[in-house]
Design a protein around this motif. Structure first.
Motif, PDB file in Angstrom:
ATOM      1  N   GLY A 158       7.206  20.276  -8.283  1.00  0.00           N
ATOM      2  CA  GLY A 158       8.252  19.409  -8.821  1.00  0.00           C
ATOM      3  C   GLY A 158       7.810  17.970  -8.898  1.00  0.00           C
ATOM      4  N   GLU A 159       7.155  17.498  -7.852  1.00  0.00           N
ATOM      5  CA  GLU A 159       6.750  16.088  -7.833  1.00  0.00           C
ATOM      6  C   GLU A 159       5.604  15.837  -8.805  1.00  0.00           C
ATOM      7  OE1 GLU A 159       8.504  13.972  -6.612  1.00  0.00           O
ATOM      8  OE2 GLU A 159       9.711  15.086  -5.165  1.00  0.00           O
ATOM      9  N   TYR A 176       4.933  17.466 -11.619  1.00  0.00           N
ATOM     10  CA  TYR A 176       5.274  17.584 -13.037  1.00  0.00           C
ATOM     11  C   TYR A 176       6.456  16.724 -13.461  1.00  0.00           C
ATOM     12  CZ  TYR A 176       1.792  21.102 -13.794  1.00  0.00           C
ATOM     13  OH  TYR A 176       0.589  21.731 -13.921  1.00  0.00           O
ATOM     14  N   GLN A 177       7.203  16.218 -12.517  1.00  0.00           N
ATOM     15  CA  GLN A 177       8.292  15.308 -12.908  1.00  0.00           C
ATOM     16  C   GLN A 177       8.542  14.295 -11.807  1.00  0.00           C
ATOM     17  OE1 GLN A 177      11.572  16.662 -15.339  1.00  0.00           O
ATOM     18  NE2 GLN A 177      12.936  15.882 -13.787  1.00  0.00           N
ATOM     19  N   SER A 178       7.630  13.365 -11.700  1.00  0.00           N
ATOM     20  CA  SER A 178       7.819  12.334 -10.683  1.00  0.00           C
ATOM     21  C   SER A 178       8.774  11.296 -11.239  1.00  0.00           C
ATOM     22  CB  SER A 178       6.488  11.683 -10.354  1.00  0.00           C
ATOM     23  OG  SER A 178       6.629  10.891  -9.222  1.00  0.00           O
ATOM     24  N   ARG A 179       9.590  10.748 -10.372  1.00  0.00           N
ATOM     25  CA  ARG A 179      10.558   9.768 -10.868  1.00  0.00           C
ATOM     26  C   ARG A 179      10.246   8.411 -10.282  1.00  0.00           C
ATOM     27  NH1 ARG A 179      16.056  11.235  -7.541  1.00  0.00           N
ATOM     28  NH2 ARG A 179      15.443  10.228  -5.635  1.00  0.00           N
ATOM     29  N   ARG A 221      19.417  20.320 -22.318  1.00  0.00           N
ATOM     30  CA  ARG A 221      18.684  19.344 -21.523  1.00  0.00           C
ATOM     31  C   ARG A 221      18.325  18.126 -22.381  1.00  0.00           C
ATOM     32  NH1 ARG A 221      14.966  22.585 -19.591  1.00  0.00           N
ATOM     33  NH2 ARG A 221      15.804  23.046 -17.557  1.00  0.00           N
ATOM     34  N   THR A 228       4.286  28.389 -13.028  1.00  0.00           N
ATOM     35  CA  THR A 228       3.812  27.026 -13.315  1.00  0.00           C
ATOM     36  C   THR A 228       2.771  27.087 -14.433  1.00  0.00           C
ATOM     37  OG1 THR A 228       1.951  27.090 -11.805  1.00  0.00           O
ATOM     38  CG2 THR A 228       4.084  26.509 -10.858  1.00  0.00           C
ATOM     39  N   ASP A 267      16.256  21.084 -10.977  1.00  0.00           N
ATOM     40  CA  ASP A 267      16.240  21.465 -12.381  1.00  0.00           C
ATOM     41  C   ASP A 267      15.953  22.976 -12.455  1.00  0.00           C
ATOM     42  OD1 ASP A 267      15.480  20.195 -15.330  1.00  0.00           O
ATOM     43  OD2 ASP A 267      14.408  22.027 -14.858  1.00  0.00           O
ATOM     44  N   ARG A 273      13.957  24.489 -13.994  1.00  0.00           N
ATOM     45  CA  ARG A 273      12.523  24.811 -14.074  1.00  0.00           C
ATOM     46  C   ARG A 273      11.819  24.483 -12.755  1.00  0.00           C
ATOM     47  NH1 ARG A 273      11.532  21.005 -19.111  1.00  0.00           N
ATOM     48  NH2 ARG A 273      12.692  19.727 -17.644  1.00  0.00           N
ATOM     49  N   LEU A 330      11.973  21.611 -11.192  1.00  0.00           N
ATOM     50  CA  LEU A 330      11.575  20.199 -11.108  1.00  0.00           C
ATOM     51  C   LEU A 330      12.692  19.372 -10.461  1.00  0.00           C
ATOM     52  CD1 LEU A 330      10.138  19.941 -14.720  1.00  0.00           C
ATOM     53  CD2 LEU A 330       8.870  20.241 -12.597  1.00  0.00           C
ATOM     54  N   THR A 387      16.823  14.723 -12.941  1.00  0.00           N
ATOM     55  CA  THR A 387      16.758  13.439 -13.640  1.00  0.00           C
ATOM     56  C   THR A 387      18.142  12.779 -13.515  1.00  0.00           C
ATOM     57  OG1 THR A 387      17.498  14.426 -15.702  1.00  0.00           O
ATOM     58  CG2 THR A 387      15.114  14.368 -15.325  1.00  0.00           C
TER      59      THR A 387
END
Lengths: 347, 253
Positions: free
Chosen positions: A77-78, A80-83, A268, B11, B98, B100, B102, B105
């Motif tokens: 998660g981190e 592939y989608q770090s915020r 999404r 993944t 999410d 997926r 993730l 957001t």
């Protein structure tokens, strides 16, 4: 292949612990990763992933598998989608950005707004005609609070204003209006999940209410009074409701549209636009609540022209804002879903 | 109808793993804690506002706004800052992610929380609850719209293995053939059962524990036979501890 778990775990444990340590750095209050640490993070993620695959296929170690799954899932998660970390200045910057994005998103989905307007107008026309033809229809169309005869109400409010109209009571009234209107508008917007039917029904009813009030006061000869009462706050409140409807139809479009992307992908993609719409609506409804609480309820023989002029100026300013603001910037890329003509036609 | 369900993710590197989804019952309990937390916060704020403004209209106005901000903002703020968790979700080790796998957001956090206006309809979260029960990923309407799922993070951390193996020397491990054989044939459910029985030792009274360990030993002895001279001197509990030492990695602790 059978895995010697003891040796395997003993050898790999330090890498898992190192990965856990790096994962902790994503939690609030920790120093973010440096560039070279990201490289290491990726290596450790790959190694833990390999370990997970080995345990899945070569051993019967449920707890170890669960532990590695959680480790890999978090790292995945981190990676592939770090915020980005949010600070107070980011919130302020976000508010400024909202002022530009809101009209851009509005224009991007303008056809859905037109649909909202059309349904609301249909409700207003139906109710207006019903009240004109049969004045008793107001008993069905209007809630009990609106059933007082317009003449009586105008006389009462212009010559004997309520003693409750003072800044202290008005502040409580305004706060109640803001929260109520925001809730109702959110309802209109999120009823889009009923494929838009709920949104359409709410818009139609809202239009009918408005049409019945306007027709009743107009036919009784108090059109100017109704305008002075409704325009100052309605100039923001009614467009907000219509934009809420626009958001609702956007959701419906995401649900109904067909294409190569899955429904989940389409929804999404809509979320950034929806969030912008919600943020913008909240601002509009706070303003409408303030005006309705502190200004719209005051009536007097000389006040009407000023209130009407004020309401019209607000409408003009709002029109200019939605037409011109954010023209120079690039429209938001988040929402890939265009308001599909096919979806609207299906409705 | 609401048995354990999993979300399988693959993944880009080809890794495949399952996330355990939180069921409606767990989510209801977490929600109850969140509602209690919001109620407590509102009550605290209303006391504070009452002390400052008394029973004035200004106080009423401020309270109306604060109640609204707290009830709407609680989930949004916590799920953002605690990365998909609220107080209730922390207690029950749940996390919103999410769909997926993730992190969330900001639009997802905002949407799934504001969609509660629909999920709560007509009362007591009936719409959201019904959607969650019927959905294969236990998603309420807000989750479906925001493409999110609530996963259960409760699991044995690596340190728990220590509790299973107080004995340093494991004589059964030296018997290579049956040791490899049991690792090969023991199913995850059997291993889980063994681990649970040992970890929950203190929860059983003595007769129940002895009976349970006797039954488990018989069961595992029927699956794989270790040499009699090794296992005969061992108590049932010691036998099961040694078996757990074979099935689980020793140096994780």
């Amino acid at each position: 292949m059978i895995l010697d778990l003891e040796r395997f775990a003993g050898r790999e444990r330090r890498y898992w612990q190192e990965l856990e340590g790096l994962l902790l750095r994503f939690e609030p209050g920790h120093r973010p990763l440096e560039l070279e640490e990201w490289d290491r993070f990726q290596q450790l993620y790959s190694r833990a992933g390999w370990a997970l695959t080995r345990v899945q296929n070569g051993a019967s170690a449920t707890d170890l598998e669960r532990y590695l799954t959680q480790l890999v899932a978090r790292a995945y998660g981190e990676l592939y989608q770090s915020r980005e970390r949010m600070q107070a200045k980011d919130v302020l910057r976000g508010a400024g950005r909202l002022a530009v994005l809101f009209p851009q998103v509005f224009r991007k989905h303008i056809r859905l707004f037109a649909l909202s307007v059309a349904i609301t107008l249909a409700g207003a026309v139906v109710a207006g005609v019903a009240v004109s033809v049969d004045p008793v229809a107001v008993n069905i169309l209007l809630p009990a609070g609106y059933l007082q005869h317009p003449g009586k109400r105008v006389a009462q409010e212009e010559h004997h204003p309520s003693p409750l109209l003072n800044p202290r009571t008005e502040s409580a009234f305004a706060a109640g209006l803001m929260t109520h209107n925001i809730r109702v508008t959110l309802l209109v917007l999120f009823l889009g999940v009923t494929l838009g039917f709920g949104t359409a029904a709410m818009l139609f009813m809202n239009g009918a209410l408005l049409g019945a009030v306007v027709a009743r006061y107009g036919l009784a000869g108090f059109g100017a009074f109704a305008a002075s009462w409704l325009l100052p706050h309605g100039a923001f409140e009614i467009p907000a409701m219509l934009i809420g409807g626009q958001g609702g139809f956007l959701i419906a479009a995401g649900l109904l549209q067909r294409g190569r992307e899955s429904r989940s992908q389409r929804l999404r993609a809509l979320l950034p636009d929806l969030t912008v719409i919600i943020g913008g609506l909240a601002c509009m409804l706070v303003w409408a609540g303030v005006i309705e609480g502190f200004y719209s309820q005051h009536h007097g023989p000389g006040l009407e022209p000023y209130q009407i002029a004020f309401g019209l100026s607000e409408l003009a300013a709002l029109t200019l804002y939605f037409s011109l603001a954010g023209r120079k910037g690039k429209p938001p890329a988040g929402a890939a879903i265009a308001p599909a003509a096919g979806v609207e036609a299906r409705r | 109808m609401t048995s354990e369900r999993r979300l399988t993710l693959t993944t880009p590197e080809g890794l495949r793993f399952d996330l355990r989804l939180a069921g409606p019952a767990q989510r209801c309990l977490a929600l109850a804690i969140d509602l209690a937390a919001v109620g407590a916060a509102i009550s605290l704020v209303s006391t504070g506002v009452g002390l400052i403004f008394g029973a004035s209209f200004y106080g009423a106005a401020l309270l109306t706004l604060l109640e609204f901000v707290l009830s709407v903002g609680y989930g949004i703020a916590l799920e953002w800052f605690w990365r998909g968790q609220t107080l209730g979700k922390r207690v029950f080790k749940l996390r919103v992610v999410d769909a997926r796998g993730l992190p969330l957001t900001p639009p997802q956090v905002v949407t799934r929380n504001l969609m509660r206006v629909i999920d709560a309809l007509p009362l007591l979260y009936l719409a959201g609850g019904a959607a969650a029960v019927l959905n294969r990923h236990f998603q309420r309407l807000g989750d479906m719209l925001a493409s999110t799922v609530v996963v259960c993070e409760a699991g044995a951390p690596a340190g728990d293995f220590a509790a299973l193996r107080p004995e340093k020397f494991n004589s059964m491990k030296a018997c290579t053939v049956p040791a490899y054989r049991i690792r090969q044939i023991a199913t995850p459910a059997e291993t889980r059962l063994l681990v649970a029985a040992l970890l929950r030792r203190q929860e059983f009274d003595a007769p129940a524990r002895l009976g349970l360990y006797r039954e488990l030993r018989d069961y595992f002895e029927a699956r794989v036979r270790f040499p009699e001279e090794i296992t005969a001197p061992l108590s049932d509990e010691h036998y099961l501890q040694n078996l757990a030492g074979i099935l689980l990695p020793a140096r994780l602790a």
